[in-house]
Design a protein around this motif. Sequence first.
Motif, PDB file in Angstrom:
ATOM      1  N   VAL A 132      41.090  29.580  65.572  1.00  0.00           N
ATOM      2  CA  VAL A 132      39.742  29.478  66.086  1.00  0.00           C
ATOM      3  C   VAL A 132      38.858  30.249  64.816  1.00  0.00           C
ATOM      4  N   PHE A 133      39.622  31.382  64.471  1.00  0.00           N
ATOM      5  CA  PHE A 133      38.987  32.148  63.570  1.00  0.00           C
ATOM      6  C   PHE A 133      38.608  31.169  62.161  1.00  0.00           C
ATOM      7  N   LEU A 134      39.580  30.513  61.840  1.00  0.00           N
ATOM      8  CA  LEU A 134      39.557  29.916  60.366  1.00  0.00           C
ATOM      9  C   LEU A 134      38.400  28.657  60.592  1.00  0.00           C
ATOM     10  N   SER A 135      38.433  28.074  61.897  1.00  0.00           N
ATOM     11  CA  SER A 135      37.292  27.039  62.321  1.00  0.00           C
ATOM     12  C   SER A 135      35.925  27.770  62.182  1.00  0.00           C
ATOM     13  N   LEU A 136      35.818  28.923  62.642  1.00  0.00           N
ATOM     14  CA  LEU A 136      34.330  29.504  62.321  1.00  0.00           C
ATOM     15  C   LEU A 136      34.231  29.873  60.881  1.00  0.00           C
ATOM     16  N   GLY A 147      31.240  30.616  44.103  1.00  0.00           N
ATOM     17  CA  GLY A 147      32.804  30.419  43.893  1.00  0.00           C
ATOM     18  C   GLY A 147      33.484  31.034  45.034  1.00  0.00           C
ATOM     19  N   LEU A 148      32.903  32.107  45.390  1.00  0.00           N
ATOM     20  CA  LEU A 148      33.724  32.712  46.467  1.00  0.00           C
ATOM     21  C   LEU A 148      33.703  31.784  47.984  1.00  0.00           C
ATOM     22  N   VAL A 149      32.575  31.460  48.174  1.00  0.00           N
ATOM     23  CA  VAL A 149      32.176  30.666  49.354  1.00  0.00           C
ATOM     24  C   VAL A 149      32.882  29.294  49.121  1.00  0.00           C
ATOM     25  N   ARG A 150      33.074  28.637  48.351  1.00  0.00           N
ATOM     26  CA  ARG A 150      33.703  27.467  48.067  1.00  0.00           C
ATOM     27  C   ARG A 150      35.330  27.647  48.263  1.00  0.00           C
ATOM     28  N   ASN A 151      35.802  28.908  47.517  1.00  0.00           N
ATOM     29  CA  ASN A 151      37.011  29.225  47.880  1.00  0.00           C
ATOM     30  C   ASN A 151      37.517  29.621  49.092  1.00  0.00           C
ATOM     31  N   LEU A 152      36.610  30.358  49.579  1.00  0.00           N
ATOM     32  CA  LEU A 152      36.656  30.497  51.184  1.00  0.00           C
ATOM     33  C   LEU A 152      36.889  29.333  52.231  1.00  0.00           C
ATOM     34  N   HIS A 153      35.945  28.395  51.668  1.00  0.00           N
ATOM     35  CA  HIS A 153      36.127  27.169  52.325  1.00  0.00           C
ATOM     36  C   HIS A 153      37.381  26.496  52.147  1.00  0.00           C
ATOM     37  N   PHE A 154      37.853  26.411  51.143  1.00  0.00           N
ATOM     38  CA  PHE A 154      38.934  25.827  50.780  1.00  0.00           C
ATOM     39  C   PHE A 154      40.046  26.412  51.125  1.00  0.00           C
ATOM     40  N   TRP A 155      40.288  27.403  51.195  1.00  0.00           N
ATOM     41  CA  TRP A 155      41.568  28.214  51.838  1.00  0.00           C
ATOM     42  C   TRP A 155      41.566  28.310  53.140  1.00  0.00           C
ATOM     43  N   ALA A 156      40.287  28.266  53.844  1.00  0.00           N
ATOM     44  CA  ALA A 156      40.149  28.363  55.482  1.00  0.00           C
ATOM     45  C   ALA A 156      40.784  27.045  55.655  1.00  0.00           C
ATOM     46  N   ALA A 157      40.288  25.751  54.856  1.00  0.00           N
ATOM     47  CA  ALA A 157      40.744  24.350  55.384  1.00  0.00           C
ATOM     48  C   ALA A 157      42.435  24.326  55.432  1.00  0.00           C
ATOM     49  N   GLN A 158      42.822  24.800  54.263  1.00  0.00           N
ATOM     50  CA  GLN A 158      44.240  24.623  54.198  1.00  0.00           C
ATOM     51  C   GLN A 158      45.018  25.301  55.184  1.00  0.00           C
ATOM     52  N   LEU A 186      43.680  26.485  57.997  1.00  0.00           N
ATOM     53  CA  LEU A 186      43.570  25.874  59.485  1.00  0.00           C
ATOM     54  C   LEU A 186      44.508  24.780  59.686  1.00  0.00           C
ATOM     55  N   LEU A 187      44.861  23.897  58.739  1.00  0.00           N
ATOM     56  CA  LEU A 187      45.830  22.893  58.809  1.00  0.00           C
ATOM     57  C   LEU A 187      47.286  23.237  59.060  1.00  0.00           C
ATOM     58  N   ILE A 188      47.628  24.468  58.107  1.00  0.00           N
ATOM     59  CA  ILE A 188      49.252  25.128  58.227  1.00  0.00           C
ATOM     60  C   ILE A 188      48.964  25.666  59.801  1.00  0.00           C
ATOM     61  N   VAL A 189      48.161  26.561  60.023  1.00  0.00           N
ATOM     62  CA  VAL A 189      48.401  27.266  61.271  1.00  0.00           C
ATOM     63  C   VAL A 189      48.285  26.470  62.446  1.00  0.00           C
ATOM     64  N   SER A 190      47.607  25.229  62.286  1.00  0.00           N
ATOM     65  CA  SER A 190      47.625  24.304  63.633  1.00  0.00           C
ATOM     66  C   SER A 190      49.059  23.739  63.825  1.00  0.00           C
ATOM     67  N   ILE A 191      49.551  23.252  62.556  1.00  0.00           N
ATOM     68  CA  ILE A 191      50.999  23.004  62.470  1.00  0.00           C
ATOM     69  C   ILE A 191      51.805  23.810  63.124  1.00  0.00           C
ATOM     70  N   ILE A 234      34.327  20.112  67.374  1.00  0.00           N
ATOM     71  CA  ILE A 234      33.941  21.141  68.244  1.00  0.00           C
ATOM     72  C   ILE A 234      33.906  20.566  69.812  1.00  0.00           C
ATOM     73  N   ILE A 235      33.717  19.354  70.284  1.00  0.00           N
ATOM     74  CA  ILE A 235      33.776  18.824  71.471  1.00  0.00           C
ATOM     75  C   ILE A 235      35.313  18.964  71.977  1.00  0.00           C
ATOM     76  N   VAL A 236      35.992  18.377  71.209  1.00  0.00           N
ATOM     77  CA  VAL A 236      37.746  18.453  71.434  1.00  0.00           C
ATOM     78  C   VAL A 236      38.174  20.000  71.663  1.00  0.00           C
ATOM     79  N   GLY A 237      37.552  20.723  70.263  1.00  0.00           N
ATOM     80  CA  GLY A 237      38.120  22.062  70.215  1.00  0.00           C
ATOM     81  C   GLY A 237      37.731  22.871  71.385  1.00  0.00           C
ATOM     82  N   VAL A 238      36.286  22.757  71.965  1.00  0.00           N
ATOM     83  CA  VAL A 238      36.138  23.539  73.187  1.00  0.00           C
ATOM     84  C   VAL A 238      36.964  23.052  74.235  1.00  0.00           C
ATOM     85  N   TRP A 239      37.023  21.910  74.516  1.00  0.00           N
ATOM     86  CA  TRP A 239      37.859  21.185  75.615  1.00  0.00           C
ATOM     87  C   TRP A 239      39.005  21.900  75.556  1.00  0.00           C
ATOM     88  N   HIS A 240      39.828  21.800  74.394  1.00  0.00           N
ATOM     89  CA  HIS A 240      41.062  22.601  74.276  1.00  0.00           C
ATOM     90  C   HIS A 240      41.254  23.856  74.830  1.00  0.00           C
TER      91      HIS A 240
END
Lengths: 146, 338, 408
Positions: free
Chosen positions: B32-36, B71-82, B84-89, B187-193
């Motif tokens: 949830v945190f990484l998605s935000l 660069g920080l914003v982009r790196n944050l977006h990149f690492w949060a995305a990676q 998110l996938l890892i913590v989701s698994i 967002i729809i499926v996430g809120v539902w979840h």
Amino acid sequence: MNVTPSSINPTPLSRRTFLELAGKGLLAVSGLLGLGGLSRFFSFQTETAVPQTFALGPAENYPPGSRTFISQAQAYILHTDEGITAVSAICPHLGCSVNLADNSFDCPCHGSRFALDGEKLQGPANRSLRDLSVEISADNQLTLLT
Amino acid sequence: MSPSFFHHLHPPTIPKPQARFSHTLGAGGLAVFLSLTLLVTGALEMFYYVPTPDGAAESVQMLTFLVPYGGLVRNLHFWAAQGLLIVSIIHMVRVLLTGGYAAPRRFNYWLGLGLLALIIFLDFSGYVLRWDEGIRWALVAGTNLIKAIPGIGPGAYRILMGGDAPGPAALVRFYAWHIFGLILLFIIVGVWHIFRVRRDGGIAAPPPKLRQNRERLPRNELVRIEVVAMIVATAVLILISTFFPAPIGPAMSETAPPTAEARAPWFFLWVQQLLKNGDAFFWGVLIPLAVLGLLAALPLIRPSLAPEEIGSWLPKSGRVVQIATLGIILTLLILTLL
Amino acid sequence: MKRTLAALFLLLAVLTAVWANGRPPAPIPLTPTLTGETEYCLTCHNDLPDISAAHPTAVFGCVRCHGGERLALDADLAHSSMRGGANPSDLAVVEPSCGGSDCHSGAVSADRDHIQRVQTSIQATYAGAIAAVRYAFGVQPDPAAQLGAFAVQDTETNTGVPYLDPFNPAQETHPSILKFSQNCLNCHLSADPLPGGEYDRFTGCAACHTPTQNRAPDQLTHTLTTAIPYTQCNTCHNRGNYSLRDMAFHPRTDEANGRLQDYYQPIGQFTQCEWTLDCIDCHTRSEAMGDGDIHSSQADIQYVQCRTCHGTINEPPLTKTITDPNDIALRLAALNPVIDLQVGDTILVTEQGEPMWNIRQLDDGSLQLTGKVTELTLPFSRVMDTACEQNPDEQESHFCHECHAVEH
């Protein structure tokens, strides 16, 4: 709800209150730094306006007495007794393009008026129209510098 | 202290044994945190990103190198995305190994699986938006995979790409999916979840009568823990993003020489490995779909979980599911690392 | 307590990010007037001088010629898409680097077809040496060029050689040709030079136009010039001999920086011109850079002889008075302003009409050469009305050397 000791103990700055305040303060500093970074992030300019030059073609196209609007340059080319001159068509008030009337430039937005040499006749503009320079090459071609 | 908005998002109390970090691994909350984080940093990136083939890589470079903190914003977006996938698994594996998939949470498990699929598509579409030499062959190969589907392939490709090859239309489509279409679904499926988590009684636990430990955690304490976790996670993410830049490449160019080694993004390396075996449709479409189908079928395996074992690590009655889960994860991991 | 520590940790992380953001050097933008697209190469390369007066950085910037990622501040990324590494004039990439109709691949009539001419030139194709060696060993039936250092076309041929296929050692079987391909392909414009400072040069246009004399090994140099000193020619020419017998290169054994001595071709006798002048004071653009046709031998393209400047006992050298302000001679003089050439000046021209813009005929009829590199002013005389009795039909340089050779 839990009743925290600090709310019943009037001692100013117990260890716990201090820590909580310090925590909030630290968070606030981080937040302010973040806001500062954000404003710098948004202040970056992706485009810079550079002075431009416009090729106007041969000087014969602007005979004596002519007043020509060059739309891509937002400027008027005037051929008077003093030769070929150029004046910006951008009203210094809020940037609308002024129209050529009989003997003046009139702004359609808020009514500023300027003489044909660009000098301010009537507000709300507080400055005159900007003079631009025109260069004539050896083979009689005109170039406008904005 | 009166309950705040954040308190209201939680049940008044939750079972304490199942709220421990050693049980949840913090994975759902971190997701949830990484998605935000992704929503915020993604919105910031949109102020500079230009979704045209000529402008995309340039605007990414401008954001990365020239915009203050870009660069920080982009790196944050990149690492949060990676991340998110890892913590989701990790979250999914945790659910499968602690019996969290059992009724009444079967449906929510499937919603979660849908979210995982959405996250993979979001990762891939975001990766493509770089539109530089680094993503070129993954984009070409990944989208040509669609063409390999018998019958509907060419039509599906046109629907996805808006043309016969990666070009301006494809980039705008990936952009629209990434910043709107997929996000809306997410967002729809996430809120539902999340709603279903609360509706199903919070983190999976045995029925009240069968519980040995009846302790419960009040929500104000839970929120306190979550706030600390969020602050620490933000700090860690900032540090990672400061020292490990996201990958970037030179702008895509028709005149660029062929790449020595073209690699899929890491989350598709296992598919790239499979595709070396032959037929693109079989190895690149059917097998990955079969993996997804297998994961979806896990909660249906009989016999179902013994109620008193729900909410504890590796329950005996869930051996088949646990072995299947670890088998799938291990296979994917090996294929990825090969 | 935990929350306070967490907040402290977060603040430290934020401060680290602020520190890291301020660390890289402030970007230095440059918006070249030619491209209008801002580039940030100067952030690191601000100390580079303009490469030449004709290519000021403020007008051309860096990316127009070098390629590269103009916005990237990461050195690896910024350099990753550069053309030809540090040398965008390598013939493999010269068209996007130096080409363009207003630059060096323009119209023949505007004298802007430099790239096409160089790519078909004998110095680039090496077609003469390849054809001569293959003919000598019976691999091809005549000495007409068939193969070049790379494939090249000439759609409007005047020499009967419309194209060259690439010379491919893998398709050759004769042992001497194989040895030739191993030992003797070091001097065309696309070849990497032999190791050693005396052979040091770049490839492509920069082989000649970027002087490399006395530079440290691998030192980068950012210069383009039309004042090419003889030392640059010497990185290929006058370096030794290729032996046809053993198909090997034998480097000269004397002092490598010496000027003529042992190995100068063809006869080992030299006139004062050859001691004092630079090669380009007499040899013309078409001789060095080609005339747009594919030739089969250096002898077909090199034509300037003593008589070009000195005339014969019967004829003075050819002259021309400049009338057109756009005359190519004025353009060339402006690029290398060693003399103040004006409309109305009379200069020598070659038998093919190429201007010898550095050689003026003064008002009193006397001739004066200005060194394109040395800037020396050297008056000289024509043959007519002197004691010379040389037969006008025997004008190759070795005839002149018999009387006019000097010793140093």
